[in-house]
Design a protein around this motif. Structure first.
Motif, short mmCIF file in Angstrom:
data_model
loop_
_atom_site.label_atom_id
_atom_site.label_comp_id
_atom_site.label_asym_id
_atom_site.label_seq_id
_atom_site.Cartn_x
_atom_site.Cartn_y
_atom_site.Cartn_z
N VAL A 248 -85.93 83.77 -55.59
CA VAL A 248 -84.41 83.66 -55.59
C VAL A 248 -83.97 84.01 -54.00
O VAL A 248 -82.69 84.29 -53.88
CB VAL A 248 -83.75 84.57 -56.46
CG1 VAL A 248 -84.26 84.44 -57.69
CG2 VAL A 248 -84.04 86.24 -56.25
N GLY A 249 -84.91 83.90 -53.21
CA GLY A 249 -84.51 83.72 -51.62
C GLY A 249 -84.88 85.21 -51.10
O GLY A 249 -85.43 86.16 -51.80
N ASN A 250 -84.12 85.64 -50.04
CA ASN A 250 -84.29 86.85 -49.27
C ASN A 250 -83.45 88.14 -49.91
O ASN A 250 -82.51 87.86 -50.41
CB ASN A 250 -84.03 86.88 -47.85
CG ASN A 250 -84.80 85.87 -46.84
OD1 ASN A 250 -86.07 85.72 -47.14
ND2 ASN A 250 -84.02 85.30 -46.03
N ILE A 251 -84.27 89.27 -50.00
CA ILE A 251 -83.77 90.36 -50.66
C ILE A 251 -83.72 91.48 -49.71
O ILE A 251 -84.78 91.89 -49.20
CB ILE A 251 -84.57 90.66 -52.07
CG1 ILE A 251 -84.56 89.55 -52.93
CG2 ILE A 251 -84.03 92.09 -52.50
CD1 ILE A 251 -85.37 89.77 -54.28
N SER A 252 -82.75 92.14 -49.67
CA SER A 252 -82.42 93.21 -48.74
C SER A 252 -83.08 94.40 -49.18
O SER A 252 -82.72 94.96 -50.32
CB SER A 252 -81.12 93.57 -48.17
OG SER A 252 -80.96 94.74 -47.58
N ALA A 253 -84.37 95.08 -48.67
CA ALA A 253 -84.95 96.20 -49.29
C ALA A 253 -83.89 97.40 -49.31
O ALA A 253 -83.73 98.27 -50.09
CB ALA A 253 -86.28 96.56 -48.63
N TYR A 254 -83.32 97.55 -48.17
CA TYR A 254 -82.35 98.42 -48.00
C TYR A 254 -81.07 98.60 -48.99
O TYR A 254 -80.80 99.50 -49.53
CB TYR A 254 -81.69 98.53 -46.58
CG TYR A 254 -80.63 99.75 -46.32
CD1 TYR A 254 -81.06 101.07 -46.23
CD2 TYR A 254 -79.16 99.35 -46.61
CE1 TYR A 254 -79.94 102.12 -45.98
CE2 TYR A 254 -78.37 100.53 -46.37
CZ TYR A 254 -78.91 101.78 -46.14
OH TYR A 254 -77.74 102.85 -45.95
N LYS A 255 -80.51 97.35 -49.24
CA LYS A 255 -79.64 97.45 -50.07
C LYS A 255 -80.05 97.45 -51.48
O LYS A 255 -79.30 98.30 -52.39
CB LYS A 255 -78.88 95.99 -50.16
CG LYS A 255 -77.81 95.71 -51.01
CD LYS A 255 -77.27 94.45 -50.99
CE LYS A 255 -76.10 93.97 -52.05
NZ LYS A 255 -75.98 92.65 -52.18
N LEU A 256 -81.45 97.19 -51.95
CA LEU A 256 -81.94 97.35 -53.41
C LEU A 256 -81.99 98.57 -53.46
O LEU A 256 -81.70 99.27 -54.57
CB LEU A 256 -83.12 96.51 -53.36
CG LEU A 256 -83.87 96.70 -54.54
CD1 LEU A 256 -82.98 96.08 -55.59
CD2 LEU A 256 -85.04 95.90 -54.57
N LYS A 257 -82.42 99.32 -52.29
CA LYS A 257 -82.63 100.96 -52.49
C LYS A 257 -81.38 101.63 -52.81
O LYS A 257 -81.21 102.41 -53.61
CB LYS A 257 -83.36 101.55 -51.05
CG LYS A 257 -82.95 103.04 -51.15
CD LYS A 257 -83.61 103.68 -49.82
CE LYS A 257 -83.26 105.00 -49.56
NZ LYS A 257 -83.67 105.68 -48.20
N VAL A 258 -80.13 101.18 -52.07
CA VAL A 258 -78.84 101.71 -52.41
C VAL A 258 -78.50 101.50 -53.90
O VAL A 258 -77.80 102.31 -54.45
CB VAL A 258 -77.88 101.27 -51.41
CG1 VAL A 258 -76.56 101.74 -51.80
CG2 VAL A 258 -78.46 101.83 -49.95
N GLU A 259 -78.61 100.20 -54.33
CA GLU A 259 -78.20 100.00 -55.42
C GLU A 259 -78.92 100.66 -56.70
O GLU A 259 -78.28 101.14 -57.59
CB GLU A 259 -78.36 98.52 -55.64
CG GLU A 259 -77.42 97.41 -54.79
CD GLU A 259 -75.99 97.42 -55.13
OE1 GLU A 259 -75.75 98.26 -56.14
OE2 GLU A 259 -75.28 96.95 -54.35
N ILE A 260 -80.13 100.80 -56.51
CA ILE A 260 -80.94 101.38 -57.39
C ILE A 260 -80.53 102.90 -57.67
O ILE A 260 -80.18 103.67 -58.46
CB ILE A 260 -82.66 101.38 -57.40
CG1 ILE A 260 -82.98 100.08 -57.40
CG2 ILE A 260 -83.45 102.19 -58.16
CD1 ILE A 260 -84.42 99.64 -56.94
N ASN A 261 -80.42 103.63 -56.46
CA ASN A 261 -79.95 105.03 -56.60
C ASN A 261 -78.67 105.29 -57.13
O ASN A 261 -78.26 106.10 -57.81
CB ASN A 261 -80.10 105.60 -55.24
CG ASN A 261 -81.59 105.85 -54.83
OD1 ASN A 261 -82.61 105.98 -55.63
ND2 ASN A 261 -81.66 105.95 -53.36
#
Length: 227
Positions: free
Chosen positions: A156-169
């Motif tokens: 589904v395209g590029n995924i920001s690892a940092y944003k994903l970490k923030v969203e999960i937390n």
């Protein structure tokens, strides 16, 4: 470390240090697995929802554009590392760090599914405990915090690892019930007899600083005479 807890009636008591538990966890993952599925239409009652592609757009932009807003998504998880086991007497819980691979599989119209997103969640901080009930041990988790994300693949395209970490937390309050439900399926049986001649009772488990303390009472039951 004490040799006996006088508050407990168990005749046999033993301790296991945090270092020993760390070693046991590593050995378990070398020989076995901790993995399983969370199905998008079978989420815990506390969540009261179905996991669809639309729900994932906020962490995986473009997910619903590719697979359709109402497409149900299943999640596969596999724990690949466990370490830094620490027990606490004050909180009566344990903390452990682990690494897991998470995969998101949308169900396609033809009845099949495909891997859309895969990433590694590195050094997750788990806090929880172990309960013993009817000679079965189960784990629960009260805290779930992610230290690092590594993207493995994405359709589904590029995924920001940092944003994903923030969203999960940020969304950990929703993740913890699902994870707790997943762990509850792993019920480790505790033997009720030893060598067929000792019946166990008075099982207990306590957490102390640097070690866990457990015990039981073995009662000798002579084997029935053979005719």
């Amino acid at each position: 470390m004490p040799y006996q807890d006088t508050a407990e009636s168990a005749q046999f008591q033993a301790f296991l240090s945090d270092v020993s538990v760390d070693s046991l966890m590593g050995s378990w993952l070398e020989l076995g697995t901790i993995e399983g599925w969370v199905y998008g239409d079978q989420l815990p009652e506390k969540v009261n929802s179905t996991l669809t592609a639309e729900n994932l757009d906020f962490v995986f932009p473009g997910f619903s554009d590719k697979y359709g807003m109402d497409t149900i998504v299943d999640v596969f998880g596999n724990c690949t590392d466990l370490h830094s086991f620490t027990s606490s007497a004050a909180d009566q819980d344990v903390t452990v760090r682990g690494t897991a691979n998470l995969q998101f599989w949308p169900r396609l119209a033809d009845g099949s599914s495909e891997l859309a997103v895969s990433f590694n969640v590195i050094d997750i901080l788990f806090t929880g405990g172990i309960a013993i009930n009817n000679f079965e041990a189960t784990a629960n988790v009260s805290k779930f915090l992610v230290d690092k994300i590594e993207i493995v693949s994405s359709t589904v395209g590029n995924i920001s690892a940092y944003k994903l970490k923030v969203e999960i937390n940020t969304a950990s309050r929703l993740i913890v019930p699902s994870l707790d439900n997943f762990l509850s399926k792993y019920q480790v049986p505790i033997p009720q007899t030893i060598a067929g001649v000792f019946d166990l009772s008075d099982l207990f488990l306590k957490y102390n600083d640097g070690f866990i303390f457990a015990g039981a009472t073995p009662t000798f039951t002579p084997p029935a005479p053979t005719m």
